[in-house]
Design an enzyme around this catalytic site. Structure first.
Site, PDB file in Angstrom:
ATOM      1  N   THR A   1       0.798   6.052  -2.322  1.00  0.00           N
ATOM      2  CA  THR A   1       0.545   5.935  -3.758  1.00  0.00           C
ATOM      3  C   THR A   1      -0.317   4.739  -4.113  1.00  0.00           C
ATOM      4  O   THR A   1      -1.115   4.786  -5.042  1.00  0.00           O
ATOM      5  CB  THR A   1       1.877   5.854  -4.522  1.00  0.00           C
TER       6      THR A   1
ATOM      7  N   TRP B   1      10.364   6.142   9.385  1.00  0.00           N
ATOM      8  CA  TRP B   1      10.365   6.284   7.933  1.00  0.00           C
ATOM      9  C   TRP B   1      11.486   7.259   7.577  1.00  0.00           C
ATOM     10  O   TRP B   1      11.422   8.410   7.976  1.00  0.00           O
ATOM     11  CB  TRP B   1       9.035   6.838   7.434  1.00  0.00           C
TER      12      TRP B   1
ATOM     13  N   TYR C   1       3.613  11.582  12.342  1.00  0.00           N
ATOM     14  CA  TYR C   1       4.401  12.579  11.634  1.00  0.00           C
ATOM     15  C   TYR C   1       3.554  13.096  10.483  1.00  0.00           C
ATOM     16  O   TYR C   1       2.419  12.638  10.268  1.00  0.00           O
ATOM     17  CB  TYR C   1       5.736  11.999  11.138  1.00  0.00           C
ATOM     18  N   ASP C   2       4.055  14.060   9.758  1.00  0.00           N
ATOM     19  CA  ASP C   2       3.318  14.673   8.643  1.00  0.00           C
ATOM     20  C   ASP C   2       2.019  15.343   9.084  1.00  0.00           C
ATOM     21  O   ASP C   2       1.061  15.441   8.309  1.00  0.00           O
ATOM     22  CB  ASP C   2       3.001  13.644   7.545  1.00  0.00           C
TER      23      ASP C   2
ATOM     24  N   GLY D   1       0.816  -1.200   0.000  1.00  0.00           N
ATOM     25  CA  GLY D   1       0.000   0.000   0.000  1.00  0.00           C
ATOM     26  C   GLY D   1       0.848   1.247   0.000  1.00  0.00           C
ATOM     27  O   GLY D   1       1.579   1.522  -0.946  1.00  0.00           O
ATOM     28  N   GLY D   2       0.765   2.003   1.091  1.00  0.00           N
ATOM     29  CA  GLY D   2       1.433   3.294   1.128  1.00  0.00           C
ATOM     30  C   GLY D   2       0.578   4.354   0.447  1.00  0.00           C
ATOM     31  O   GLY D   2      -0.482   4.070  -0.119  1.00  0.00           O
TER      32      GLY D   2
ATOM     33  N   ASP E   1       2.658  -6.273   6.354  1.00  0.00           N
ATOM     34  CA  ASP E   1       2.205  -4.996   6.905  1.00  0.00           C
ATOM     35  C   ASP E   1       1.280  -4.348   5.885  1.00  0.00           C
ATOM     36  O   ASP E   1       1.579  -4.332   4.689  1.00  0.00           O
ATOM     37  CB  ASP E   1       3.403  -4.089   7.185  1.00  0.00           C
TER      38      ASP E   1
ATOM     39  N   MET F   1       1.399   6.489  12.508  1.00  0.00           N
ATOM     40  CA  MET F   1       2.195   7.431  11.723  1.00  0.00           C
ATOM     41  C   MET F   1       2.131   8.836  12.320  1.00  0.00           C
ATOM     42  O   MET F   1       1.493   9.748  11.781  1.00  0.00           O
ATOM     43  CB  MET F   1       1.735   7.407  10.266  1.00  0.00           C
TER      44      MET F   1
ATOM     45  N   ASP G   1      -0.546  -0.902   4.742  1.00  0.00           N
ATOM     46  CA  ASP G   1      -0.479   0.557   4.891  1.00  0.00           C
ATOM     47  C   ASP G   1      -1.571   1.182   4.024  1.00  0.00           C
ATOM     48  O   ASP G   1      -1.350   1.577   2.889  1.00  0.00           O
ATOM     49  CB  ASP G   1       0.915   1.043   4.465  1.00  0.00           C
TER      50      ASP G   1
ATOM     51  N   GLU H   1      -3.968   4.109   3.361  1.00  0.00           N
ATOM     52  CA  GLU H   1      -4.095   5.529   3.678  1.00  0.00           C
ATOM     53  C   GLU H   1      -5.216   6.173   2.859  1.00  0.00           C
ATOM     54  O   GLU H   1      -4.953   6.678   1.772  1.00  0.00           O
ATOM     55  CB  GLU H   1      -2.754   6.235   3.412  1.00  0.00           C
ATOM     56  N   TYR H   2      -6.515   6.151   3.357  1.00  0.00           N
ATOM     57  CA  TYR H   2      -6.947   5.736   4.685  1.00  0.00           C
ATOM     58  C   TYR H   2      -8.299   5.054   4.581  1.00  0.00           C
ATOM     59  O   TYR H   2      -9.124   5.456   3.734  1.00  0.00           O
ATOM     60  CB  TYR H   2      -7.075   6.939   5.624  1.00  0.00           C
TER      61      TYR H   2
END
Length: 609
Positions: free
Chosen positions: A343, A589, A451-452, A340-341, A379, A449, A381, A383-384
């Protein structure tokens, strides 16, 4: 997957106590007797080669043979020859080929296989009879399995094992203690101290009971033990916190960051887990993304972890082979494949429509025999879930829980199953959009996560740290900080130990800023090496040194640019906070943002432990 190996010279043969006489006919007939013996002929750290030998020790011909055994979870056959090998869960069955099933008296035949894991065969049966030499006694049941042994008084060279007693209808005679599947002692009690071990070495122990008729029962669960001291890879010790880093697939290109950098930086001995990022999610399935980087890129001897150059005809090269070499050198490291991530999250909506099919596809790609030994888990990921990221998802609040439930059902307890999730602690924010509390039961941990939170996508500011640990006066959005996110997840029922605090190895920044303190106005994103508004820590520590700290993180004002990022000092404070919160550890990360001597990885390790 390893090539088939025949040569055994230079390797120690490990014979397991599974040979025995087996009656293959009814009591009214002349008994056909046979033995089945197992040997581990090779072990290369990430896998091994095993060999079974079936021998006719009777006086009549055997026309076919079937060998059955159990492997503990985590150990499996990846390829076999000279027999048809199948499995049902952890139970394995090998049947003769059409040309090697007939055995005259005194004749024998062998078949072999390549495998992964460190377990040894147990509960062997040959043509339905026991292979352990005991045989069955009419009217007398074999004993039960003893309890999984516990380990105490671990030193450089010894360990004390204790287990709960087995039960039997006529009484227990003694117990066999097995190390790596080989019997090392027989004792009458329920304790044993194994001595003469090697410092800094991993061992696996099981126990098997024997009744008064000399029948053996099933083996216990396995207890992994690592002796203290010694070794080049001490790794994290039992009870230490998780220190997980993301390794990016694309980092081998412009960033010129490779698996060997984990070794040269000293990071490999400090981390516990690696998330390999990212696999893609297409058509509701997990798929390999960049095959060249993952499996085909050739490394020279000086570039590779092992110091051996890749060859043109080897079955696996690229990052996966380098990770395999890393695990051989640092066996404490576990590797998960992250899918995932930002993108690739668009595919999760379709995956959520058929969670079982999605999970099955993920298991198939993770367990591809070419690299099955590389990965210890998966894992996700996304989003979202049921919220907006790169695109907006409308799968509903239950979709994420359903997906994690299917993954756990498919992967079982032997694999790690984790998820990287939003850290939006605001009221009615992303953490409230999906059932993160309900999904936690199926996951080993969450990578939160943290951060950001703030960045130059808000072109004119106000400037704010992208990874605040706590709230502070003037924070642009309430709930956008680590403490509020962790508190919200705990309130939803997620155990503290299943939460990892996120650390960014980069900064986010604006330009056109005149005010040093947070809250200033800006004209746009500060220039960055790869992308405007973002820069690695290894660059920022020198190009824009820290001006001050706020909410547990650092900021820097240099010229007209304003950056926020974590330093070894702020990471130390965050790790103290994480320990006080009872969190399971931290993740970051990603590796390439650190210095060449891994100072941020070291700061996390020192702070957690």
């Amino acid at each position: 997957m390893r090539f088939r190996h025949r040569a055994v010279a230079g390797f120690a043969t490990l014979l397991l106590p599974l040979a025995g006489l087996v009656g293959l006919a009814s009591p009214a007939q002349a008994a056909t007797e046979a033995t089945a013996t197992y040997a581990k002929t090779q072990d290369w750290g990430t896998g091994f080669e095993g060999k079974w030998t079936v021998k006719n020790t009777g006086t009549t011909t055997i026309n076919s043979w079937t060998v059955e055994w159990d492997f503990p979870s985590g150990t499996s056959v990846t390829s076999a020859w000279d027999a048809d090998v199948t499995s049902s869960g952890t139970h394995w069955t090998a049947k003769n080929k059409s040309w090697n099933g007939t055995l005259a008296p005194g004749a024998s035949v062998s078949f072999g296989f390549n495998g992964t894991g460190s377990g040894a065969p147990a509960n062997c049966k040959l043509n339905g009879g026991s292979c352990d030499g005991g045989g069955s006694v009419p009217g007398d049941n074999p004993p039960s399995a003893p309890g999984t042994p516990s380990a105490s008084d671990i030193t450089d060279t010894s360990v004390r094992l204790t287990w709960s007693a087995a039960t039997d209808d006529n009484g227990i005679k003694n117990y066999d203690v097995l190390r790596g599947g080989t019997k090392i002692a027989t004792v009458t009690g329920t304790t044993y101290t194994d001595t003469g071990l090697t410092a800094g070495t991993d061992y696996s122990y099981t126990v098997q009971a024997r009744d008064t008729a000399d029948q053996t029962g099933p083996v216990s669960g396995a207890r992994a033990v690592r002796t203290t001291g010694g070794g080049t890879d001490p790794g994290p010790q039992p009870g230490e916190k998780i220190n997980l880093g993301y390794f990016t697939e694309w980092g081998v290109y412009g960033r010129n960051y490779h698996v060997k950098n984990l070794v040269t930086s000293g990071s490999a001995s400090k981390i516990t887990h690696i998330n390999y990022a990212f696999g893609n999610v297409k058509n509701g399935q997990c798929v390999l993304d960049d095959a060249y980087a993952a499996t085909d890129k050739a490394y020279t001897a000086d570039q590779s972890v092992s110091g051996v150059a890749d060859t043109w005809d080897q079955p696996l090269r690229g990052n996966f082979n380098q990770l395999r070499q890393l695990k051989a050198k640092y066996p404490h490291i576990k590797v998960l494949w992250s899918f995932g991530g930002w993108t690739y999250s668009g595919g999760f909506g379709q995956a959520a429509q058929n969670p079982a099919a999605f999970a099955k596809s993920c298991k198939a790609v993770v367990e591809d025999p070419r690299w099955a030994d590389v990965f210890d888990g998966i894992d996700i990921d996304w989003e979202y879930p049921n919220a907006c990221g790169l695109t907006c998802d409308t799968s509903g609040p239950a979709a994420f829980r359903n997906l994690t439930q299917a993954l756990r059902a498919e992967f079982g307890s032997n694999y790690l199953v984790t998820a990287a999730i939003t850290a939006d602690g605001s009221s009615g924010g992303k953490l409230d959009a999906a059932d993160y509390g309900g999904a936690a039961q199926y996951l080993d941990w969450y990578n939160v996560m943290t951060y950001d939170y703030f960045g130059a996508w808000a072109t004119t500011g106000p400037t704010a740290p992208h990874s605040p640990l706590t709230s502070y006066p003037g924070i642009p959005t309430a709930g956008f900080n680590s403490a509020d996110a962790i508190a919200k997840l705990k309130a939803k029922g997620v155990p503290s130990a299943k939460l990892l605090l996120g650390i960014g190895f980069y900064g986010r920044g604006w330009t056109g800023v005149t005010q040093s303190a947070p809250g200033g106005t800006a004209t746009g994103a500060a220039p960055g090496t790869y992308e405007a508004g973002i820069e690695d820590y290894k660059v920022l520590k020198n190009s824009c040194p820290v001006t001050g700290t706020v909410a547990g993180t650092a900021y820097a004002h240099c010229g007209s640019n304003w950056w926020s990022y974590d330093t070894p000092s702020t990471i130390a404070g965050k790790m103290t906070w994480a320990k006080n919160q009872g969190l399971g550890g931290a993740f970051f990360w990603e590796f390439s943002g650190d210095t060449s001597n891994g100072e941020l990885v070291n700061a996390i390790s020192n702070g957690l432990n």
